[in-house]
Design an enzyme around this catalytic site. Structure first.
Site, PDB file in Angstrom:
ATOM      1  N   ARG A  48       5.889 -12.373  -4.319  1.00 10.51           N
ATOM      2  CA  ARG A  48       5.814 -11.084  -4.847  1.00 10.51           C
ATOM      3  C   ARG A  48       4.625 -11.262  -6.045  1.00 10.51           C
ATOM      4  NH1 ARG A  48       8.952  -9.843  -8.947  1.00 10.51           N
ATOM      5  NH2 ARG A  48      10.888 -10.388  -7.726  1.00 10.51           N
ATOM      6  N   TYR A 100      -6.113  14.632  -3.130  1.00  8.91           N
ATOM      7  CA  TYR A 100      -5.159  14.122  -1.848  1.00  8.91           C
ATOM      8  C   TYR A 100      -3.780  14.912  -2.035  1.00  8.91           C
ATOM      9  CZ  TYR A 100      -2.542  11.203   1.257  1.00  8.91           C
ATOM     10  OH  TYR A 100      -1.622  10.760   2.346  1.00  8.91           O
ATOM     11  N   ASP A 172     -10.572   7.262  -6.877  1.00  2.94           N
ATOM     12  CA  ASP A 172      -9.900   7.049  -5.755  1.00  2.94           C
ATOM     13  C   ASP A 172     -11.189   7.019  -4.577  1.00  2.94           C
ATOM     14  OD1 ASP A 172      -8.827   6.936  -2.912  1.00  2.94           O
ATOM     15  OD2 ASP A 172      -7.139   8.348  -3.541  1.00  2.94           O
ATOM     16  N   LYS A 197      -7.258   3.443   5.407  1.00  6.36           N
ATOM     17  CA  LYS A 197      -8.232   4.083   6.165  1.00  6.36           C
ATOM     18  C   LYS A 197      -9.396   3.407   6.620  1.00  6.36           C
ATOM     19  CE  LYS A 197      -5.296   7.382   5.008  1.00  6.36           C
ATOM     20  NZ  LYS A 197      -5.443   8.051   3.657  1.00  6.36           N
TER      21      LYS A 197
HETATM   22  C1  LIG Z   1      -4.298   8.471   2.570  1.00  5.27           C
HETATM   23  C2  LIG Z   1      -5.003   8.606   1.235  1.00  5.27           C
HETATM   24  C3  LIG Z   1      -3.918   8.042   0.245  1.00  5.27           C
HETATM   25  C4  LIG Z   1      -2.656   7.440   0.504  1.00  5.27           C
HETATM   26  O1  LIG Z   1      -2.570   6.293   1.114  1.00  5.27           O
HETATM   27  P1  LIG Z   1      -1.468   5.773   2.026  1.00  5.27           P
HETATM   28  O2  LIG Z   1      -2.123   4.386   2.428  1.00  5.27           O
HETATM   29  O3  LIG Z   1      -1.301   6.769   3.114  1.00  5.27           O
HETATM   30  O4  LIG Z   1      -0.338   5.665   1.339  1.00  5.27           O
HETATM   31  C5  LIG Z   1      -4.705   8.450  -1.107  1.00  5.27           C
HETATM   32  N1  LIG Z   1      -5.766   8.987  -1.298  1.00  5.27           N
HETATM   33  C6  LIG Z   1      -6.544   9.141  -0.270  1.00  5.27           C
HETATM   34  C7  LIG Z   1      -7.991   9.930  -0.498  1.00  5.27           C
HETATM   35  C8  LIG Z   1      -6.064   9.310   1.204  1.00  5.27           C
HETATM   36  O5  LIG Z   1      -6.890   9.545   1.937  1.00  5.27           O
END
Ligand SMILES: *Cc1c(COP(=O)(O)O)cnc(C)c1O
Length: 374
Positions: A48, A100, A172, A197
Site C-alpha cells: 500500500r 465532470y 484534471d 481514459k
Molecule cells: C472519467 C473521468 C473521471 C473519473 O475517472 P474514473 O477513472 O472513471 O474514476 C474524472 N475526470 C474526468 C475528466 C473523467 O473523464
C-alpha cells in the site's frame, strides 16, 4: 541524452530490472518485502505504501507532467478524492460550471458531509473568478478543455490569479493528457488524471493518477495516499504503463480522425452545432432535435453507444442521461448540457468507416421521416 516525447513514452518501464534485463517491467504482486536485518530496507515494505511496479508508473507520470512525484490510485475518482483530502471543513474551492459529473457529485457530498465550500464560476470571464475568491478560498479545480462542452480555459491567466491570491490550482488533465498539455509548466500545482481514459487507452483498466509540482504538496499526498489506501494494484499499474507507451501514436491518430469528423459533422443537415477545440480527440455536437438522439444512437453499427472516452474504439456518449445525469436537470440544461448534445470520443478506426457509419445512421433517420423523426 535529451529524448523527444515519443521516445520517453515508449521507453516507460524498460531498463528497470537489471537482474533479468526484462523489457516489459515485472508485475510485483508481493504485498510484503523482506528485511535482512533491523534498520535495513530495500525501500519497499508493504505494497500500500510502495510497490515496485506502481513506482514505475508513478515516476513515469511525474516525469511526463514535469512534477516531483506521482501517485497511482484505484480510479480517477480516487485520485480526485486524494486531492480533496488536502482540504478541511470550511475551506472553499472554486470550479468552472462545466466539470465532470463525478467530480460535481463528489464535491456535493464533501459539502454536505464535511462542510467543504464549493462555488462554480464562468471561467471564460476572469473577473467572475476574481469576484468569487474569498478569504476561505484555498484552491481552483478545473478541467481544460471542459467536459462535455470542450471550452478551453486560459490556464496561464487562471494560475496568475491563483498565485496572486495564494490559491493552489488543480487541473484534471484527462482530456488532453501530458502529450498535448502540461499544466504544471503553466503554473498549476497539482494534476489529476482518470488514467482509465487516454493514458491506458484500451477500455480495460480503471485507474487514476495525481502529480504534484512541489515537494511540500507531494509529501502530504504521499501520507494521504498511504493512509486512505485507494492505491492502484500492480497488474492494473502494468496495464497503464503498457498503454502509456503508445499514447503519442494513439493521440495523433485519434486527433487526425477527430479533425476530419468535426468537419464532416459540421456539414450534416441533422447536426445543429459542432463543438471541437481544434485539438484532442473529443468532439461534441448537437442534433437538430432531441427526439433524434435515440434513433441515431440505435442505428450506429461501428461506433459504440457507451459511457467513457479516450480508448482506441470510437464511443458516443449522451451526457444528459449518462456522464452528467446527476446534475439536476434545470442546472444541467442551464449549463448547456441539453437533450440534443452528444459527445464523441473518436477512436483509431479508419476515418472513412466512421464517416460511413454516421452517414448510414443519418440516412435511416431521413427514411423514417414521419416515424422516428417526429
Ligand atoms: C472519467 C473521468 C473521471 C473519473 O475517472 P474514473 O477513472 O472513471 O474514476 C474524472 N475526470 C474526468 C475528466 C473523467 O473523464
Amino acid at each position: 541524452m535529451v529524448l523527444q516525447p515519443e521516445s520517453v513514452y515508449v521507453q516507460l518501464g524498460n531498463k528497470q530490472d537489471d537482474t533479468t534485463g526484462a523489457i516489459s517491467p515485472p508485475i510485483h504482486l508481493s504485498t510484503a518485502y523482506r528485511h535482512n536485518e533491523l534498520g535495513q530496507s530495500t525501500g519497499y515494505e508493504y505494497t500500500r505504501t510502495k510497490n515496485p511496479t506502481r513506482s514505475i508508473l508513478e515516476e513515469g507520470i511525474a516525469a511526463l507532467e514535469h512534477g516531483v512525484a506521482g501517485f497511482a490510485c484505484s480510479s480517477g475518482m480516487a485520485a480526485i478524492q486524494l486531492v480533496l483530502s488536502l482540504f478541511k471543513s470550511g475551506d472553499h474551492i472554486l470550479l468552472p460550471y462545466d466539470i465532470y459529473g463525478g467530480t460535481y457529485r463528489l464535491l456535493a457530498h464533501a459539502h454536505e458531509h464535511y462542510q467543504l465550500e464549493v462555488s462554480y464560476a464562468d471561467f471564460q470571464d476572469l473577473r467572475s473568478i476574481k469576484q468569487m475568491i474569498r478569504p476561505e478560498t484555498k484552491a481552483i479545480f478545473l478541467e481544460t478543455p471542459t467536459n462535455p462542452l470542450l471550452e478551453e480555459i486560459d490556464l496561464t491567466e487562471v494560475c496568475q490569479i491563483a498565485k496572486a491570491n495564494d490559491l493552489i490550482v488543480i487541473v484534471d488533465n484527462t482530456f488532453y493528457t501530458p502529450y498535448l498539455q502540461q499544466p504544471l509548466r503553466l503554473g498549476a500545482d497539482i494534476v489529476v488524471h482518470s488514467a482509465t481514459k487516454y493514458l491506458a487507452g484500451h477500455n480495460d483498466v480503471l485507474a487514476g493518477l495525481v502529480v504534484a509540482k512541489s515537494k511540500q504538496i507531494a509529501e502530504r499526498l504521499a501520507d494521504l495516499h498511504n493512509n486512505i489506501g485507494a492505491t492502484l494494484g500492480p497488474f492494473d499499474a502494468w496495464l497503464v504503463i503498457r498503454g502509456i507507451k503508445t499514447l503519442p501514436l494513439r493521440i495523433r491518430a485519434q486527433q487526425k480522425n477527430a479533425q476530419h469528423l468535426a468537419a464532416f459533422l459540421a456539414d450534416q443537415d441533422h447536426v445543429q452545432e459542432v463543438i471541437y477545440p481544434g485539438k484532442g480527440a473529443m468532439v461534441s455536437f448537437r442534433l437538430q432535435e432531441s427526439s433524434w438522439v435515440a434513433p441515431f444512437l440505435k442505428q450506429l453499427k461501428l461506433i459504440s453507444f457507451a459511457e467513457s472516452l479516450g480508448g482506441v474504439e470510437s464511443f458516443i456518449t449522451y451526457p444528459a442521461t449518462q456522464t452528467h445525469a446527476d446534475i439536476p436537470e434545470a442546472e444541467r440544461v442551464a449549463r448547456g448540457i441539453d437533450g440534443q448534445l452528444l459527445r464523441f470520443s473518436v477512436g483509431i478506426e479508419n476515418v472513412n468507416d466512421l464517416i460511413a457509419d454516421l452517414t448510414q445512421s443519418f440516412s435511416k433517420m431521413n427514411n423514417s421521416k414521419g416515424g422516428d423523426l417526429e
